[in-house]
Structures are given as C-alpha cells and as structure tokens.
Design a protein around this motif. Sequence first.
Motif, PDB file in Angstrom:
ATOM      1  N   PHE A  66       0.828  -1.200  -0.144  1.00  0.00           N
ATOM      2  CA  PHE A  66       0.014   0.216  -0.161  1.00  0.00           C
ATOM      3  C   PHE A  66       0.836   1.401   0.075  1.00  0.00           C
ATOM      4  O   PHE A  66       0.588   2.133  -0.687  1.00  0.00           O
ATOM      5  CB  PHE A  66      -0.940   0.111   1.134  1.00  0.00           C
ATOM      6  CG  PHE A  66      -1.616   1.205   1.158  1.00  0.00           C
ATOM      7  CD1 PHE A  66      -2.776   1.554   0.577  1.00  0.00           C
ATOM      8  CD2 PHE A  66      -1.275   2.073   2.508  1.00  0.00           C
ATOM      9  CE1 PHE A  66      -3.592   2.847   0.874  1.00  0.00           C
ATOM     10  CE2 PHE A  66      -2.011   3.553   2.593  1.00  0.00           C
ATOM     11  CZ  PHE A  66      -3.069   3.681   1.760  1.00  0.00           C
ATOM     12  N   THR A  67       2.040   1.318   0.919  1.00  0.00           N
ATOM     13  CA  THR A  67       2.794   2.296   0.919  1.00  0.00           C
ATOM     14  C   THR A  67       3.521   2.491  -0.485  1.00  0.00           C
ATOM     15  O   THR A  67       3.561   3.920  -0.790  1.00  0.00           O
ATOM     16  CB  THR A  67       4.026   2.248   2.075  1.00  0.00           C
ATOM     17  OG1 THR A  67       3.224   2.231   3.179  1.00  0.00           O
ATOM     18  CG2 THR A  67       4.758   3.533   2.084  1.00  0.00           C
ATOM     19  N   THR A  91       2.474   5.997   5.452  1.00  0.00           N
ATOM     20  CA  THR A  91       3.107   5.019   5.946  1.00  0.00           C
ATOM     21  C   THR A  91       2.234   4.242   7.047  1.00  0.00           C
ATOM     22  O   THR A  91       1.347   4.788   7.479  1.00  0.00           O
ATOM     23  CB  THR A  91       4.515   5.206   6.816  1.00  0.00           C
ATOM     24  OG1 THR A  91       4.040   6.318   7.776  1.00  0.00           O
ATOM     25  CG2 THR A  91       5.463   5.908   5.808  1.00  0.00           C
ATOM     26  N   VAL A  92       2.351   2.957   7.093  1.00  0.00           N
ATOM     27  CA  VAL A  92       1.564   2.056   7.902  1.00  0.00           C
ATOM     28  C   VAL A  92       2.368   1.235   8.818  1.00  0.00           C
ATOM     29  O   VAL A  92       3.275   0.615   8.789  1.00  0.00           O
ATOM     30  CB  VAL A  92       0.948   0.919   7.060  1.00  0.00           C
ATOM     31  CG1 VAL A  92      -0.226   0.383   7.923  1.00  0.00           C
ATOM     32  CG2 VAL A  92       0.105   1.796   5.799  1.00  0.00           C
ATOM     33  N   TYR A 118     -10.816 -11.609  12.010  1.00  0.00           N
ATOM     34  CA  TYR A 118     -10.048 -10.606  11.837  1.00  0.00           C
ATOM     35  C   TYR A 118     -10.822  -9.573  10.994  1.00  0.00           C
ATOM     36  O   TYR A 118     -11.378  -9.739   9.721  1.00  0.00           O
ATOM     37  CB  TYR A 118      -8.767 -10.902  11.101  1.00  0.00           C
ATOM     38  CG  TYR A 118      -8.085 -12.152  11.919  1.00  0.00           C
ATOM     39  CD1 TYR A 118      -7.709 -12.023  13.180  1.00  0.00           C
ATOM     40  CD2 TYR A 118      -7.858 -13.243  11.095  1.00  0.00           C
ATOM     41  CE1 TYR A 118      -6.855 -12.960  13.928  1.00  0.00           C
ATOM     42  CE2 TYR A 118      -7.174 -14.308  11.919  1.00  0.00           C
ATOM     43  CZ  TYR A 118      -6.785 -14.216  13.171  1.00  0.00           C
ATOM     44  OH  TYR A 118      -5.975 -15.327  13.721  1.00  0.00           O
ATOM     45  N   THR A 119     -10.766  -8.337  11.536  1.00  0.00           N
ATOM     46  CA  THR A 119     -11.431  -7.328  10.611  1.00  0.00           C
ATOM     47  C   THR A 119     -10.554  -5.775  10.545  1.00  0.00           C
ATOM     48  O   THR A 119      -9.560  -5.857  11.322  1.00  0.00           O
ATOM     49  CB  THR A 119     -12.754  -6.779  11.554  1.00  0.00           C
ATOM     50  OG1 THR A 119     -12.601  -6.124  12.618  1.00  0.00           O
ATOM     51  CG2 THR A 119     -13.556  -7.823  11.829  1.00  0.00           C
ATOM     52  N   MET A 120     -10.702  -5.003   9.988  1.00  0.00           N
ATOM     53  CA  MET A 120     -10.285  -3.547   9.772  1.00  0.00           C
ATOM     54  C   MET A 120     -11.578  -2.412  10.069  1.00  0.00           C
ATOM     55  O   MET A 120     -12.196  -2.431   8.956  1.00  0.00           O
ATOM     56  CB  MET A 120      -9.396  -3.444   8.988  1.00  0.00           C
ATOM     57  CG  MET A 120      -8.264  -4.382   8.500  1.00  0.00           C
ATOM     58  SD  MET A 120      -7.132  -4.006   7.053  1.00  0.00           S
ATOM     59  CE  MET A 120      -6.257  -2.790   7.802  1.00  0.00           C
ATOM     60  N   GLY A 121     -11.709  -1.769  10.873  1.00  0.00           N
ATOM     61  CA  GLY A 121     -12.513  -0.643  11.095  1.00  0.00           C
ATOM     62  C   GLY A 121     -11.650   0.707  11.028  1.00  0.00           C
ATOM     63  O   GLY A 121     -10.733   0.687  11.749  1.00  0.00           O
ATOM     64  N   LYS A 163      -9.582   5.051   5.349  1.00  0.00           N
ATOM     65  CA  LYS A 163     -10.689   4.279   4.304  1.00  0.00           C
ATOM     66  C   LYS A 163     -10.035   3.591   3.260  1.00  0.00           C
ATOM     67  O   LYS A 163     -10.197   2.592   2.439  1.00  0.00           O
ATOM     68  CB  LYS A 163     -11.638   5.259   3.979  1.00  0.00           C
ATOM     69  CG  LYS A 163     -12.376   5.591   5.209  1.00  0.00           C
ATOM     70  CD  LYS A 163     -13.669   6.485   4.564  1.00  0.00           C
ATOM     71  CE  LYS A 163     -14.775   6.847   5.739  1.00  0.00           C
ATOM     72  NZ  LYS A 163     -15.698   7.831   5.299  1.00  0.00           N
ATOM     73  N   LYS A 164      -8.822   4.622   2.668  1.00  0.00           N
ATOM     74  CA  LYS A 164      -8.093   4.109   1.477  1.00  0.00           C
ATOM     75  C   LYS A 164      -7.289   3.087   1.873  1.00  0.00           C
ATOM     76  O   LYS A 164      -7.072   1.849   0.748  1.00  0.00           O
ATOM     77  CB  LYS A 164      -7.157   5.330   1.013  1.00  0.00           C
ATOM     78  CG  LYS A 164      -6.640   5.072  -0.329  1.00  0.00           C
ATOM     79  CD  LYS A 164      -5.706   6.316  -0.854  1.00  0.00           C
ATOM     80  CE  LYS A 164      -5.463   6.074  -2.045  1.00  0.00           C
ATOM     81  NZ  LYS A 164      -4.562   7.517  -2.496  1.00  0.00           N
ATOM     82  N   LEU A 165      -6.731   2.911   2.845  1.00  0.00           N
ATOM     83  CA  LEU A 165      -5.935   1.602   3.568  1.00  0.00           C
ATOM     84  C   LEU A 165      -6.778   0.418   3.472  1.00  0.00           C
ATOM     85  O   LEU A 165      -6.549  -0.584   2.894  1.00  0.00           O
ATOM     86  CB  LEU A 165      -5.328   1.721   4.790  1.00  0.00           C
ATOM     87  CG  LEU A 165      -4.496   0.724   5.292  1.00  0.00           C
ATOM     88  CD1 LEU A 165      -3.452   0.064   4.460  1.00  0.00           C
ATOM     89  CD2 LEU A 165      -4.223   0.734   6.774  1.00  0.00           C
TER      90      LEU A 165
END
Length: 454
Positions: free
Chosen positions: A93-94, A101-102, A344-347, A359-361
């Motif tokens: 992504f980066t 950066t993540v 496993y989630t991403m909020g 949101k883009k990530l």
Amino acid sequence: MRKWGLSTHAVILMLLLVLVGCSQRSGGGDDNAKPSGSPAEPSGTATATPADSGSASTSTPDAGSGEKVRLTVYSTIGELKNQEMMKSIGAAFTQENPNITVEFQFPGAEYENILKVKMAANDLPDVFDTHGWAVIRYGNYLADLRDESWAPNLTDTIKPVVTDKSGKVEALVLSEAKDGISYNAELLAQYGIQPPATFEELMAAADKIKTDSKGQVTPFFMSGIDNGMIGGFLDLYATSMYISPQQNQADALLDGSFDWNNWTPLAAKLLDMQKKGYINKDALTAKYTDMPKRFAQGKIAFVFGAPSFADDVYKVNPNAKIGIMPLTTMVDGDTPTFSGGERYTMGAWKDGKHLEASKKLIAFFAKPENMSTIANATKLPPGLKDIASQHEFSPYYDQFKDVRVFPYFDRVYLPNGMWDVMCKTGTSLVSGQTTPAQFSEKMKQEYVRLRKQA
C-alpha cells in the motif's frame, strides 16, 4: 488591608506573565514533539510502539495531498507468519501511496484491555480489529463504511454481524469465523464413522472410538489450564440448545427472563462426557499446546472449534488429515450450525485525523488479490464474496457455505464478564467440585449481577 491589596496585584501580574508565556509556546512548532522520556522506536520495525500509538495522527492532510501521513493499525492476529503477511500488504500500500506509512501493533493477549483504555480516552488507532464486537462495543467509535466499494460484497453470513440497525457498516471482515468441530479424518475413516449431524450421533461415535481403540484414542480433548476450551464447548452448544432451534430462548436471554434451570441439561451433558471417558483423563492439567501433538499421533478424534492448530499438527505429522464440520444439532428438528462472525477485521476510527487515508488503506486490503492472500494465510473463509482461496480447508468451507452461522453465544446473549464465569465454572464441573444444578445457579447469579452493572 493594604498588604493584602499589594499581594493581590502581585499575583495578578504573575498570572498575566504566565499567560503571555503560554501563548508564545502555543504558536511554536514543538507541540507535536514526542514527550520527554517516552521510549524510542526500535530501528527497522514496522510496528508502532505503545507510546507512539496513542498519538498516531498529528496532522490533518488529505490522503492524496503529498504531505506525510502515518497510520497505526491494531490487529489481533497472533501468528508471526500472518503478522508478516499483514505487514507485507501494508508495505505494498505504501508503495502505491508513498506519503502514507502504515505501522502495525499486535498486542496479543492485552489487545482487549488496551482498546478499552483507548475507548475511555477516545484516543483509538486509525484502523483497528473489532475482534467480534464491531456493533456492540465499538460501534460508537467507528466510521460508517457502507459507501465503500467493497461493502456490497460482504458475505451474506457476515454482513448482518458488522451492520447495525441503521445500515451502518462498521468494518471490513478480512476473515470470517466459522467454528464447529475439527476432526481427525483418518481416524474417522479407520473406524468407519461419517461426520455426525446430531449430538446423539456424536456421542455414539465417541463411544465407538473409545471402545474399538481400547482406550488408546480419546474422542475429545479439553484443557482445564486453558479453560477456554471448556468454555468454548459450552458456548457452542448453548447456541444449539437455546438459539438455533425454531422454538428458542433468544428473546428470554435478551430481556432477562431466561429460566436458568434450563442450563442444567447442557452442563449435565458435559459432565456425562467426562464420566464416560470421552474426554482426556488429564483434562484438568493438560494444556492447549499438548493437543496438536496428540492429534498428530492419532490419539484425539475431535476438537471443538476451528482448526487453528493445524500448522502445529503438521510439524509433527505432515501427512495428517484434518476435517471440519458444522456443530451438531442438540434439539430434534434443528439443523447443524456454525458459531462465529468476525475473526479478523479492519474498522476506521471515526474521529481519526486521517480518516480518508484510513478508508483508503482498508479499501486496499479489500482488493481481491489481498483478500485471497489473507484467506490462504489464515486458512479461514474471507468476509467478501467471490474471493479465490486454495488451502486444505477450502473444500470444507465450500461444502458448508449454506450452513447457518450464528454469532458467538456469549457475545450476544450474556453480559460482559460471563465468559470467564462460564469457563471457570465449567472447569469446576469437570473436576467434580460443582454439580450441573450448582452451575446453573452460578450462571443465574452472575447473569443478574452483571446485567445490573452493564
């Protein structure tokens, strides 16, 4: 009186000087500096340190502005290889977004406590794993993702779990939990047993395995040290007894009118399994980590829950064959089920300073190729439709794709704190210190007490 007046003027003058000094500092460029004495970041790490994670977003540029943005991501993933997999997707992504950066945090067993502290301070990570509590616990802290391009592709079984009554989508589900029964496929074939559909068939299979193996094979493995295995059995079968049948107790559990004498038969079934020798004799002293080796050696037939232990089995026996099946019915006329929901989630934190970048990530992780990578690494079904995956459990998930999935019983129908009660009292039952009726009374007392505290 005059002395008092002079002192007062002096105090006012001092306060004015202090205020002037403060106003001068607030205009300086040092506000975002790391506080003195905070730990330094390890060189070369892709994970934010705890001291940094609370202040992850220190400026407010748009994701495409070119200004540097740092996103912190908290995840419950525990396996090192899967942590590295997540970091690799973040790095990709980066590459596409050089200004973002993540940094990942994997707090392990402390995850829940850390997130509770952060909720109390309203200071959460930019992106975080909701680990089964997207709507109930974290809903007020999460951004609405219903308009994201991936949202319509949430699977039919997971969409209701992460969508509130208003239609707000709380999180992207990377991996969907579907817990039933894992089994030793070679053993079942050896003893001519088809995967059971009812609890009576499961007990008959257990008796055949114990008898025909002359006690060399234990039908079920449980651990009193890691008592979540005992609690897990009760949690799974509470759904089969009280929730999944057409005539059920769901409303009574939610409104507080449930008759806890109805818990006694479930507790009695667990005790009966123990008395008949269907559970390993060292259940009170065995550890969860003892199980994979025994499974690999053909000494265990069934394990309640998902086959998350598979890789540890393969280390001992690379040729082991592990099957998965839905949870058997407990009530006549019902059909098998899975328990699960979010694994496993991403909020996205709704008050995060880099919400658009977050949101883009999340959208990047939702790409089909990344969802496939996650599915193959975690060996779990993805939370989005039409995601290709190829691992040893894929055929089972395909076979049972239409089986009903219910949220974990304790997460919906019990007040916070009851999971620990269920695990500890279940272990006390297996040890002979508690009777089924006493178990029911304990559940009633704690249910009433904890509901009042909620």
